[in-house]
Design a protein around this motif. Structure first.
Motif, mmCIF file in Angstrom:
data_model
loop_
_atom_site.group_PDB
_atom_site.id
_atom_site.type_symbol
_atom_site.label_atom_id
_atom_site.label_comp_id
_atom_site.label_asym_id
_atom_site.label_seq_id
_atom_site.Cartn_x
_atom_site.Cartn_y
_atom_site.Cartn_z
ATOM 1 N N ALA A 163 -9.669 -13.372 92.541
ATOM 2 C CA ALA A 163 -8.460 -12.769 93.111
ATOM 3 C C ALA A 163 -7.257 -13.606 92.703
ATOM 4 N N PHE A 164 -6.107 -12.961 92.656
ATOM 5 C CA PHE A 164 -4.842 -13.677 92.475
ATOM 6 C C PHE A 164 -4.038 -13.396 93.731
ATOM 7 N N GLY A 165 -3.945 -14.364 94.602
ATOM 8 C CA GLY A 165 -3.305 -14.121 95.899
ATOM 9 C C GLY A 165 -4.051 -13.004 96.604
ATOM 10 N N PRO A 166 -3.325 -12.016 97.074
ATOM 11 C CA PRO A 166 -3.996 -10.923 97.798
ATOM 12 C C PRO A 166 -4.665 -9.917 96.860
ATOM 13 N N LYS A 167 -4.390 -10.039 95.551
ATOM 14 C CA LYS A 167 -4.892 -9.034 94.614
ATOM 15 C C LYS A 167 -6.310 -9.373 94.159
ATOM 16 N N LYS A 168 -7.258 -8.563 94.649
ATOM 17 C CA LYS A 168 -8.656 -8.798 94.264
ATOM 18 C C LYS A 168 -8.911 -8.091 92.945
ATOM 19 N N VAL A 169 -9.135 -8.860 91.890
ATOM 20 C CA VAL A 169 -9.337 -8.253 90.570
ATOM 21 C C VAL A 169 -10.826 -8.059 90.302
ATOM 22 N N LEU A 170 -11.598 -9.134 90.297
ATOM 23 C CA LEU A 170 -13.049 -8.999 90.132
ATOM 24 C C LEU A 170 -13.691 -9.076 91.516
ATOM 25 N N GLY A 205 -12.802 0.023 80.265
ATOM 26 C CA GLY A 205 -12.132 0.161 81.556
ATOM 27 C C GLY A 205 -10.646 0.300 81.338
ATOM 28 N N GLY A 206 -9.966 0.864 82.299
ATOM 29 C CA GLY A 206 -8.537 1.126 82.182
ATOM 30 C C GLY A 206 -7.715 -0.147 82.165
ATOM 31 N N SER A 207 -6.432 0.025 81.905
ATOM 32 C CA SER A 207 -5.499 -1.096 81.897
ATOM 33 C C SER A 207 -5.455 -1.756 83.261
ATOM 34 N N GLY A 208 -5.490 -3.065 83.261
ATOM 35 C CA GLY A 208 -5.346 -3.796 84.510
ATOM 36 C C GLY A 208 -6.584 -3.815 85.383
ATOM 37 N N THR A 209 -7.726 -3.388 84.846
ATOM 38 C CA THR A 209 -8.942 -3.378 85.670
ATOM 39 C C THR A 209 -9.642 -4.738 85.692
ATOM 40 N N GLY A 210 -9.229 -5.655 84.823
ATOM 41 C CA GLY A 210 -9.808 -6.996 84.865
ATOM 42 C C GLY A 210 -10.697 -7.333 83.678
ATOM 43 N N LYS A 211 -10.542 -6.620 82.567
ATOM 44 C CA LYS A 211 -11.372 -6.898 81.394
ATOM 45 C C LYS A 211 -11.045 -8.298 80.844
ATOM 46 N N SER A 212 -9.750 -8.552 80.676
ATOM 47 C CA SER A 212 -9.371 -9.865 80.128
ATOM 48 C C SER A 212 -9.706 -10.976 81.115
ATOM 49 N N VAL A 213 -9.549 -10.704 82.410
ATOM 50 C CA VAL A 213 -9.889 -11.716 83.421
ATOM 51 C C VAL A 213 -11.385 -12.047 83.337
ATOM 52 N N THR A 214 -12.212 -11.040 83.126
ATOM 53 C CA THR A 214 -13.659 -11.267 82.978
ATOM 54 C C THR A 214 -13.937 -12.200 81.808
ATOM 55 N N ASP A 257 -11.531 -9.233 71.764
ATOM 56 C CA ASP A 257 -10.575 -8.726 72.760
ATOM 57 C C ASP A 257 -9.754 -7.622 72.095
ATOM 58 N N GLU A 258 -10.021 -6.384 72.489
ATOM 59 C CA GLU A 258 -9.281 -5.234 71.959
ATOM 60 C C GLU A 258 -9.171 -5.299 70.429
ATOM 61 N N PRO A 259 -10.292 -5.291 69.712
ATOM 62 C CA PRO A 259 -10.233 -5.555 68.268
ATOM 63 C C PRO A 259 -9.467 -4.521 67.452
HETATM 64 N N1 LIG Z 1 -3.036 -15.359 85.765
HETATM 65 C C1 LIG Z 1 -2.818 -14.281 86.521
HETATM 66 N N2 LIG Z 1 -2.087 -14.348 87.657
HETATM 67 C C2 LIG Z 1 -1.891 -13.268 88.424
HETATM 68 N N3 LIG Z 1 -2.400 -12.042 88.178
HETATM 69 C C3 LIG Z 1 -3.130 -11.915 87.064
HETATM 70 C C4 LIG Z 1 -3.380 -13.003 86.171
HETATM 71 N N4 LIG Z 1 -4.165 -12.579 85.162
HETATM 72 C C5 LIG Z 1 -4.374 -11.265 85.394
HETATM 73 N N5 LIG Z 1 -3.771 -10.868 86.530
HETATM 74 C C6 LIG Z 1 -3.823 -9.526 87.098
HETATM 75 O O1 LIG Z 1 -5.184 -9.118 87.129
HETATM 76 C C7 LIG Z 1 -5.278 -7.724 86.834
HETATM 77 C C8 LIG Z 1 -6.259 -7.520 85.708
HETATM 78 O O2 LIG Z 1 -5.704 -8.044 84.522
HETATM 79 P P1 LIG Z 1 -6.422 -8.002 83.113
HETATM 80 O O3 LIG Z 1 -5.498 -8.646 82.171
HETATM 81 O O4 LIG Z 1 -7.796 -8.554 83.223
HETATM 82 O O5 LIG Z 1 -6.521 -6.443 82.836
HETATM 83 P P2 LIG Z 1 -7.175 -5.701 81.586
HETATM 84 O O6 LIG Z 1 -8.306 -4.883 82.097
HETATM 85 O O7 LIG Z 1 -7.465 -6.688 80.529
HETATM 86 O O8 LIG Z 1 -6.007 -4.722 81.157
HETATM 87 P P3 LIG Z 1 -5.443 -4.298 79.699
HETATM 88 O O9 LIG Z 1 -6.362 -3.221 79.211
HETATM 89 O O10 LIG Z 1 -4.082 -3.761 80.002
HETATM 90 O O11 LIG Z 1 -5.441 -5.520 78.836
HETATM 91 C C9 LIG Z 1 -3.883 -7.232 86.528
HETATM 92 O O12 LIG Z 1 -3.360 -6.624 87.687
HETATM 93 C C10 LIG Z 1 -3.124 -8.505 86.226
HETATM 94 O O13 LIG Z 1 -1.786 -8.377 86.583
#
Ligand SMILES: Nc1ncnc2c1ncn2[C@@H]1O[C@H](COP(=O)(O)OP(=O)(O)OP(=O)(O)O)[C@@H](O)[C@H]1O
Ligand SMILES: [Mg+2]
Length: 274
Positions: A31-38, A55-64, A184-186
């Motif tokens: 999570a980032f603050g209150p935002k639960k990503v994974l 997965g869609g934009s912002g779903t957490g692929k890059s965070v994973t 990553d998004e090749p």
């Molecule tokens: N370092 C960070 N601090 C705060 N929030 C973050 C951070 N990294 C990612 N997030 C948030 O986590 C969520 C998921 O981000 P992520 O980059 O993993 O999405 P994604 O699935 O890779 O999207 P895209 O397809 O657009 O690249 C987003 O809402 C993003 O704003």
């Protein structure tokens, strides 16, 4: 072709998913603050398997991906690489894990001030302390694997097309004979024909190197081409995973909506009118 015995006592898998996975994620939360990503990611990547996370934009692929690479630390859960827990590893212990990885960044991310061969050889020289002459030899060999001839070795990234830059990024990703390559998004930013060329190249290179691959993308054409197995990320979890040839008859309405790009369906667009 490389021997893939890992020598770490985990028993190298004889083939694919029948053995211990090279990457094993269980109940990973971030999570980032209150935002639960994974919110509880479970995912395996088997030896020599190519897994694509969609997965869609912002779903957490890059965070994973960042959690696996150690660029972000999960709040909870386990990530094992070759059977070894890697959450919380830092310094040399982390470097030892990351030495197993190759990475193709979005947009290739080459260093502008280095020539192509120096870009490809960067990790060999900086990370492994290989001499320049030997590193150049390896770089040119890897460039050959992605269809880049010797004559481009001394060019700079700005002198090459975007497609050639991607090839160079791919050569860099495999330069040190990684056990696992991350993409990553090749295909982002490439026209459909060049995207297809790069997809084909990824498939061949992964096979030639004999590595496992984990790709994140929202490009379904790319996923279909690259993947043995597809995993769909939605609301912080893998809501469907299965062989690529089953994605059209999964019976999963979220996956169906995503692969057909339909605006109507269970996936709620996170877009609000301004
Ligand atoms: N370092 C960070 N601090 C705060 N929030 C973050 C951070 N990294 C990612 N997030 C948030 O986590 C969520 C998921 O981000 P992520 O980059 O993993 O999405 P994604 O699935 O890779 O999207 P895209 O397809 O657009 O690249 C987003 O809402 C993003 O704003
Ligand atoms: Mg992303």
């Amino acid at each position: 072709m490389n021997a893939r015995g890992n020598g770490s006592g985990n028993g190298p898998a004889p083939n694919g998913s029948t053995g211990a996975p090279v990457i094993r994620m269980r109940d990973v939360h971030k999570a980032f603050g209150p935002k639960k990503v994974l919110q509880g990611i479970d995912l395996d990547v088997g030896e020599r398997e190519s897994v694509v996370i969609i997965g869609g934009s912002g779903t957490g692929k890059s965070v994973t991906l960042k959690c696996i690479l150690g660029l972000l630390e999960p709040d909870k859960g386990s990530i094992k690489v070759d059977g070894e827990e890697v959450v919380g590893l830092t310094g040399q212990a982390r470097d030892r894990i990351n030495a197993k990885f190759g990475m193709l960044f979005q947009g290739a991310a080459l260093f502008d001030s280095l020539s192509i061969w120096e870009n490809v050889a960067f990790g060999l020289i900086q990370g492994r302390g290989m001499g320049r002459a030997e590193a150049k030899k390896v770089a040119i060999e890897k460039m050959g694997m992605v269809g880049l001839g010797k004559h481009v070795a001394d060019l700079f990234p700005a002198e090459m097309s975007v497609g050639m830059q991607k090839r160079a990024g791919l050569a860099r990703a495999i330069a040190a004979d990684p056990e696992i390559v991350f993409f990553d998004e090749p295909t982002t930013g490439l026209d459909p024909i060049m995207a297809d060329v790069i997809n084909e190249l990824i498939v061949h290179v992964v096979k030639d190197v004999g590595c496992s691959a984990l790709t994140i993308t929202h490009d379904m054409a790319s996923a279909r081409k690259i993947a043995n197995r597809v995993a769909m990320l939605y609301e912080g979890r893998i809501i469907w995973a299965g062989p690529v040839d089953q994605i059209d008859r999964s019976g999963n309405e979220y996956l169906d909506q995503f692969i057909h790009g339909r605006p109507e369906g269970p996936i709620q667009l996170q877009v609000r009118a301004l």
